[in-house]
Write a protein that holds these residues in place. Structure first.
Motif, PDB file in Angstrom:
ATOM      1  N   ILE A  72      65.884  51.273  37.044  1.00 44.58           N
ATOM      2  CA  ILE A  72      64.534  51.479  36.218  1.00 44.58           C
ATOM      3  C   ILE A  72      64.587  50.781  34.917  1.00 44.58           C
ATOM      4  O   ILE A  72      63.744  50.019  34.635  1.00 44.58           O
ATOM      5  N   HIS A  79      64.989  47.057  34.884  1.00 45.12           N
ATOM      6  CA  HIS A  79      63.872  46.385  35.714  1.00 45.12           C
ATOM      7  C   HIS A  79      63.313  45.427  34.711  1.00 45.12           C
ATOM      8  O   HIS A  79      62.801  45.487  33.451  1.00 45.12           O
ATOM      9  N   VAL A 122      60.301  44.280  34.560  1.00 52.42           N
ATOM     10  CA  VAL A 122      58.890  44.614  34.284  1.00 52.42           C
ATOM     11  C   VAL A 122      58.829  45.820  33.414  1.00 52.42           C
ATOM     12  O   VAL A 122      58.221  46.180  32.470  1.00 52.42           O
ATOM     13  N   VAL A 123      59.841  46.839  33.647  1.00 55.14           N
ATOM     14  CA  VAL A 123      59.953  48.094  32.846  1.00 55.14           C
ATOM     15  C   VAL A 123      60.526  47.958  31.645  1.00 55.14           C
ATOM     16  O   VAL A 123      60.341  48.469  30.580  1.00 55.14           O
ATOM     17  N   ALA A 153      57.214  56.610  43.237  1.00 53.94           N
ATOM     18  CA  ALA A 153      56.851  55.465  42.847  1.00 53.94           C
ATOM     19  C   ALA A 153      57.791  54.759  41.678  1.00 53.94           C
ATOM     20  O   ALA A 153      58.100  53.585  41.886  1.00 53.94           O
ATOM     21  N   LEU A 154      58.750  55.523  41.115  1.00 57.04           N
ATOM     22  CA  LEU A 154      59.873  54.940  40.150  1.00 57.04           C
ATOM     23  C   LEU A 154      60.735  54.359  41.233  1.00 57.04           C
ATOM     24  O   LEU A 154      61.316  53.509  40.785  1.00 57.04           O
ATOM     25  N   LEU A 179      59.488  50.948  42.238  1.00 58.08           N
ATOM     26  CA  LEU A 179      59.736  49.972  41.172  1.00 58.08           C
ATOM     27  C   LEU A 179      61.280  49.642  40.898  1.00 58.08           C
ATOM     28  O   LEU A 179      61.349  48.444  40.707  1.00 58.08           O
ATOM     29  N   GLU A 216      59.505  46.832  44.563  1.00 58.61           N
ATOM     30  CA  GLU A 216      58.401  46.880  45.075  1.00 58.61           C
ATOM     31  C   GLU A 216      57.389  47.503  44.230  1.00 58.61           C
ATOM     32  O   GLU A 216      56.971  48.578  44.014  1.00 58.61           O
ATOM     33  N   ILE A 217      56.950  46.331  43.375  1.00 55.19           N
ATOM     34  CA  ILE A 217      56.507  46.400  42.139  1.00 55.19           C
ATOM     35  C   ILE A 217      54.811  46.850  42.504  1.00 55.19           C
ATOM     36  O   ILE A 217      54.199  47.682  42.172  1.00 55.19           O
ATOM     37  N   GLY A 221      54.825  50.311  44.311  1.00 56.68           N
ATOM     38  CA  GLY A 221      55.097  51.429  43.151  1.00 56.68           C
ATOM     39  C   GLY A 221      53.859  51.504  42.384  1.00 56.68           C
ATOM     40  O   GLY A 221      53.532  52.730  41.873  1.00 56.68           O
ATOM     41  N   ALA A 222      53.350  50.415  41.791  1.00 62.40           N
ATOM     42  CA  ALA A 222      52.191  50.358  40.936  1.00 62.40           C
ATOM     43  C   ALA A 222      50.956  51.091  41.753  1.00 62.40           C
ATOM     44  O   ALA A 222      50.115  51.778  41.080  1.00 62.40           O
TER      45      ALA A 222
END
Length: 346
Positions: free
Chosen positions: A95, A98, A100-101, A251-252, A255, A259-260, A263-264
């Motif tokens: 995470i 990632h 995005v994160v 959800a985390l 992500l 699986e954006i 998850g979002a």
């Protein structure tokens, strides 16, 4: 006192059956009164009709769900065991790294310093432990089918007699309580009010939140949506965090596995639907207000759940409400005596 202890020892193994029969009987007694009036006031006939109707409506679906949870718990245990194999460390690291994160974490760290994900690394092992307990409980239930059937039959028989003789038993019990008639009425009203508030305002709200959470897990493609929905229904009793203890790790996990969108989407669904729906439906479900602080209901529900199982989640708030009612009665008597003594001195 010895005879009371012996009686309690004999009845104790069947207290859950007797307790649930009492809860169902109190909640459905207004319907029974209407049915009894419709059959000419014949108690036995009305109880004979009402009891199987309640069994078909409430008991059988619950039993079926319990057995189905066994299969769900088996799948969930393997899923959580895989995630928690290293204490959740690999999941947290993925995470953090990632695409995005990571930029968001870097921005946050500029203000707060390095973040600790120790809580997150412990969350999946704890969920695994919950799934293990659910699986073990359900497995024991199936292994002891004979005992379960006996308890179920006892509950149904008790429910029949609650309908038929409940009003007479209530009068006899109230007759031996050393309180004024007004205070006895307060106690009876407190039990009914809190029971209805807990079952309609809290339990049904938790069930709806669990159902919405399970639906979110199913749409997101996570395993065992019914089991995790049931866990979310229990977590909904916890103030503030509630169902987020379950849907947020899910959800985390999505992500972390790229699986954006899912998850979002689960985060949005969890915040807007699962965690917020209680503010909309709780007032609708509560037919008679409990007149208790939310904290008292939460402590009673969670404490009762930990001490006595599922029945304790219902009994706990009632016990605390009765304690507060008795405390108010005692305080009123003390104040009355104090005024009387003060008036006598003057």
């Amino acid at each position: 006192m010895i005879i009371f202890y012996v009686v309690f020892s004999i009845v104790a193994p069947f207290l859950p059956s007797l307790g649930w029969a009492g809860v169902i009987g109190v909640l459905t007694f207004p319907l029974y009164r209407r049915l009894r009036a419709g059959v000419g006031g014949r108690d036995t006939v009305a109880a004979g009709i009402m009891t199987p109707a309640v069994v078909l409506t409430l008991v059988i679906p619950f039993v079926g769900l319990t057995f189905f949870l066994v299969q769900e718990a088996t799948v969930a245990y393997g899923f959580l065991e895989k995630i928690a194999a290293d204490g959740g460390k690999s999941l947290v690291e993925s995470i953090q790294k990632h695409a995005v994160v990571k930029p968001w974490l870097n921005r946050i760290e500029a203000y707060t310093g390095p973040l600790s994900f120790e809580i997150d690394s412990r969350l999946f092992p704890e969920m695994k432990e919950v799934a293990t307990k659910v699986f073990g409980y359900s497995k024991e239930l199936i292994k002891n089918v004979f005992v379960f059937i006996i308890e179920l039959i006892l509950m149904v028989i008790t429910l029949f007699f609650i309908y038929r003789d409940g009003e007479n038993v209530q009068r006899h019990v109230l007759a031996i309580i050393p309180l004024t008639e007004e205070n006895k009425k307060v106690l009876v009203d407190t039990i009914r009010r809190v029971l209805r508030a807990v079952m309609y305002g809290v339990f049904l709200t938790c069930l709806v939140q669990g159902a919405l959470g399970g639906l979110g897990f199913w749409v997101a493609g996570l395993p065992s949506p019914i089991l995790f929905g049931a866990i979310m229904a229990v977590c909904a009793l916890i103030p503030v965090v509630g169902t987020g203890l379950v849907w947020l790790p899910g959800a985390l996990y999505l992500l972390a596995n790229g699986e954006i969108a899912r998850g979002a989407g689960l985060i949005v669904w969890g915040v807007l639907a699962v965690s917020s729906i209680d503010n909309v439906i709780k007032p609708f479900f509560i037919s008679g207000k409990a007149k208790l602080p939310v904290l008292v209901i939460a402590i009673g529900g969670l404490g009762g759940l930990a001490s006595f199982g599922l029945l304790g989640a219902v009994v706990g708030p009632i016990v605390l409400a009765l304690f507060l009612a008795l405390f108010e009665m005692y305080r009123g008597e003390v104040e009355t005596r104090g005024k009387g003594a003060g008036g006598g001195n003057s």
